[in-house]
Design a protein around this motif. Structure first.
Motif, PDB file in Angstrom:
ATOM      1  N   VAL A 187       0.839  -1.207   0.000  1.00  7.72           N
ATOM      2  CA  VAL A 187       0.000   0.000   0.000  1.00  7.72           C
ATOM      3  C   VAL A 187       0.873   1.256   0.000  1.00  7.72           C
ATOM      4  O   VAL A 187       0.636   2.187  -0.774  1.00  7.72           O
ATOM      5  N   HIS A 188       1.879   1.251   0.851  1.00  7.31           N
ATOM      6  CA  HIS A 188       2.734   2.437   0.963  1.00  7.31           C
ATOM      7  C   HIS A 188       3.416   2.752  -0.379  1.00  7.31           C
ATOM      8  O   HIS A 188       3.320   3.878  -0.884  1.00  7.31           O
ATOM      9  N   ASP A 189       4.069   1.750  -0.949  1.00  2.00           N
ATOM     10  CA  ASP A 189       4.837   1.977  -2.179  1.00  2.00           C
ATOM     11  C   ASP A 189       3.923   2.363  -3.343  1.00  2.00           C
ATOM     12  O   ASP A 189       4.243   3.262  -4.126  1.00  2.00           O
ATOM     13  N   PHE A 190       2.776   1.704  -3.453  1.00  7.46           N
ATOM     14  CA  PHE A 190       1.840   1.984  -4.550  1.00  7.46           C
ATOM     15  C   PHE A 190       1.286   3.415  -4.440  1.00  7.46           C
ATOM     16  O   PHE A 190       1.172   4.129  -5.447  1.00  7.46           O
ATOM     17  N   THR A 191       0.983   3.827  -3.222  1.00  9.94           N
ATOM     18  CA  THR A 191       0.426   5.169  -2.994  1.00  9.94           C
ATOM     19  C   THR A 191       1.446   6.236  -3.390  1.00  9.94           C
ATOM     20  O   THR A 191       1.131   7.184  -4.130  1.00  9.94           O
ATOM     21  N   ILE A 192       2.672   6.070  -2.919  1.00  6.38           N
ATOM     22  CA  ILE A 192       3.739   7.034  -3.213  1.00  6.38           C
ATOM     23  C   ILE A 192       4.037   7.073  -4.719  1.00  6.38           C
ATOM     24  O   ILE A 192       4.184   8.146  -5.313  1.00  6.38           O
ATOM     25  N   LYS A 193       4.082   5.865  -5.317  1.00  7.78           N
ATOM     26  CA  LYS A 193       4.373   5.770  -6.759  1.00  7.78           C
ATOM     27  C   LYS A 193       3.366   6.568  -7.586  1.00  7.78           C
ATOM     28  O   LYS A 193       3.693   7.074  -8.661  1.00  7.78           O
ATOM     29  N   HIS A 194       2.142   6.698  -7.075  1.00 10.44           N
ATOM     30  CA  HIS A 194       1.106   7.435  -7.801  1.00 10.44           C
ATOM     31  C   HIS A 194       0.949   8.872  -7.322  1.00 10.44           C
ATOM     32  O   HIS A 194      -0.080   9.511  -7.563  1.00 10.44           O
ATOM     33  N   GLY A 195       1.979   9.369  -6.662  1.00  7.07           N
ATOM     34  CA  GLY A 195       2.001  10.796  -6.312  1.00  7.07           C
ATOM     35  C   GLY A 195       1.110  11.162  -5.145  1.00  7.07           C
ATOM     36  O   GLY A 195       0.781  12.338  -4.949  1.00  7.07           O
ATOM     37  N   ALA A 196       0.707  10.172  -4.369  1.00  6.47           N
ATOM     38  CA  ALA A 196      -0.176  10.425  -3.221  1.00  6.47           C
ATOM     39  C   ALA A 196       0.539  10.113  -1.908  1.00  6.47           C
ATOM     40  O   ALA A 196       1.653   9.582  -1.907  1.00  6.47           O
ATOM     41  N   ILE A 197      -0.142  10.452  -0.810  1.00  6.38           N
ATOM     42  CA  ILE A 197       0.393  10.214   0.533  1.00  6.38           C
ATOM     43  C   ILE A 197      -0.578   9.303   1.263  1.00  6.38           C
ATOM     44  O   ILE A 197      -1.796   9.530   1.195  1.00  6.38           O
ATOM     45  N   PRO A 198      -0.073   8.258   1.955  1.00  6.25           N
ATOM     46  CA  PRO A 198      -0.989   7.437   2.751  1.00  6.25           C
ATOM     47  C   PRO A 198      -1.399   8.193   4.025  1.00  6.25           C
ATOM     48  O   PRO A 198      -0.563   8.444   4.896  1.00  6.25           O
ATOM     49  N   ALA A 199      -2.682   8.554   4.114  1.00  5.50           N
ATOM     50  CA  ALA A 199      -3.144   9.389   5.232  1.00  5.50           C
ATOM     51  C   ALA A 199      -2.919   8.776   6.618  1.00  5.50           C
ATOM     52  O   ALA A 199      -2.667   9.514   7.578  1.00  5.50           O
ATOM     53  N   PRO A 200      -3.023   7.431   6.760  1.00  6.35           N
ATOM     54  CA  PRO A 200      -2.847   6.877   8.108  1.00  6.35           C
ATOM     55  C   PRO A 200      -1.454   7.133   8.698  1.00  6.35           C
ATOM     56  O   PRO A 200      -1.322   7.283   9.916  1.00  6.35           O
TER      57      PRO A 200
END
Ligand code: MF3
Ligand code: CO
Ligand code: CO
Length: 302
Positions: free
Chosen positions: A89-102
């Motif tokens: 989840v972390h890597d996929f979120t970052i790869k798409h220019g987003a931040i994991p809110a939790p």
């Protein structure tokens, strides 16, 4: 052949028949009605009604959230470690220019909540190994271009047992029952009532300590959306409201306790707990899920 209703342009004659241009007549009235309501909901309830641009941005965050869940789903199998789900989840979120809110939210140490079996919610990914027959909720919230979308699903690890199958089915139906109550003019209490009714009539119980919430500009906004309650009570739903419905349903009793990590919520009777969550927009006609996934897809056989 005229098959599709055409959208009225700003400079077209107003469909109300006034003879004025649409933009000088009902378009303008719709806009000023909305702005009045937006002001009122902010003043009275601190609820930020969303504009078209906000909604499009939350929808984009929602697409990323669903792509993330799909990726996770491909990897769920006996033997996977919950921290591996965090990495995915972390890597996929970052790869798409987003931040994991939790991550670092009020001290939460990981990028996703992973809640197994008797864990109701806020499970912290770690070294727990998933085994055949477990159920696991994965709850993701990417922040994309400053906008939040919040969604979760409960998955079976391998072949489900009868208890797990029943609970997951009932919980998914509870989210549907809540969503079915949503249209302009219905009330927050109608949502909780429908969910509670469905859960309890199936011998399950509704968690009270955690509720759905406004979402979009921030992780947790007003209003709160309880998954229990009374018909006809609570704030009236209006177009532009965006909030989650995220029923946590227990196979046993509703009581819970929080582990020493100050996050993990666990059923007191150690019974199984499941959850499904979507981010919902109230529209003129009803609702639109901004994190839409199929709530009718067949469940695996027991
Ligand atoms: N995603 C959860 C919700 O549905 C909130 C998790 S807060 C966290 O509201 F800190 F545990 F991530
Ligand atoms: Co939520
Ligand atoms: Co969530």
């Amino acid at each position: 052949m005229e098959t599709k209703a055409r959208k009225v342009g700003r400079n077209d004659p107003c469909p109300c028949g006034s003879g004025l241009k649409y933009k000088k007549c009902c378009l303008d009235k719709g806009r000023s009605d909305f702005l009045r309501l937006k002001e009122k909901y902010l003043q009275d309830y601190t609820i930020p009604l969303k504009e078209k641009e906000d909604i499009e941005a939350i929808r984009m965050a929602g697409r990323l959230a669903l792509d993330t869940l799909r990726l996770v789903e491909e990897h769920i199998r006996p033997g996977i470690i919950t921290d591996e789900i965090n990495t995915l989840v972390h890597d996929f979120t970052i790869k798409h220019g987003a931040i994991p809110a939790p991550l670092n939210y009020r001290g939460f140490p990981k990028s996703v909540c992973v809640s197994v079996n008797e864990v109701i919610c806020h499970g912290i990914p770690g070294d727990r190994v998933l085994k055949e027959g477990d159920i696991v909720n994965v709850d993701v919230t990417p922040i994309l271009n400053g906008y939040y979308a919040d969604t979760s699903k409960t998955y079976f690890v391998g072949k489900p047992g009868a208890d797990a199958h029943k609970l997951v089915k009932v919980t998914r139906e509870c989210l549907k029952a809540g969503m079915d109550m949503i249209h302009p003019g219905s009330r927050i209490g109608d949502i909780g009532w429908a969910i509670q009714e469905h859960a309890e009539s199936n011998g399950c119980s509704v968690v009270r300590e955690f509720v759905g919430h406004g979402v979009g500009l921030d992780f947790h906004e007003a209003p709160q959306i309880p998954h229990y309650g009374q018909q006809g009570k609570g704030i009236v739903l209006v177009p532009g409201m965006v909030f989650t419905i995220e029923p946590m349903i227990n196979l046993g009793k509703k009581g819970l306790h929080i582990l020493d990590d100050n996050w993990t919520a666990v059923t007191n009777d150690n019974s199984l707990s499941a959850q499904f969550e979507q981010t919902i927009l109230v529209t003129e006609n009803g609702l639109e899920s901004l994190t839409p996934y199929d709530l009718d897809e067949p469940l695996p056989n027991i």
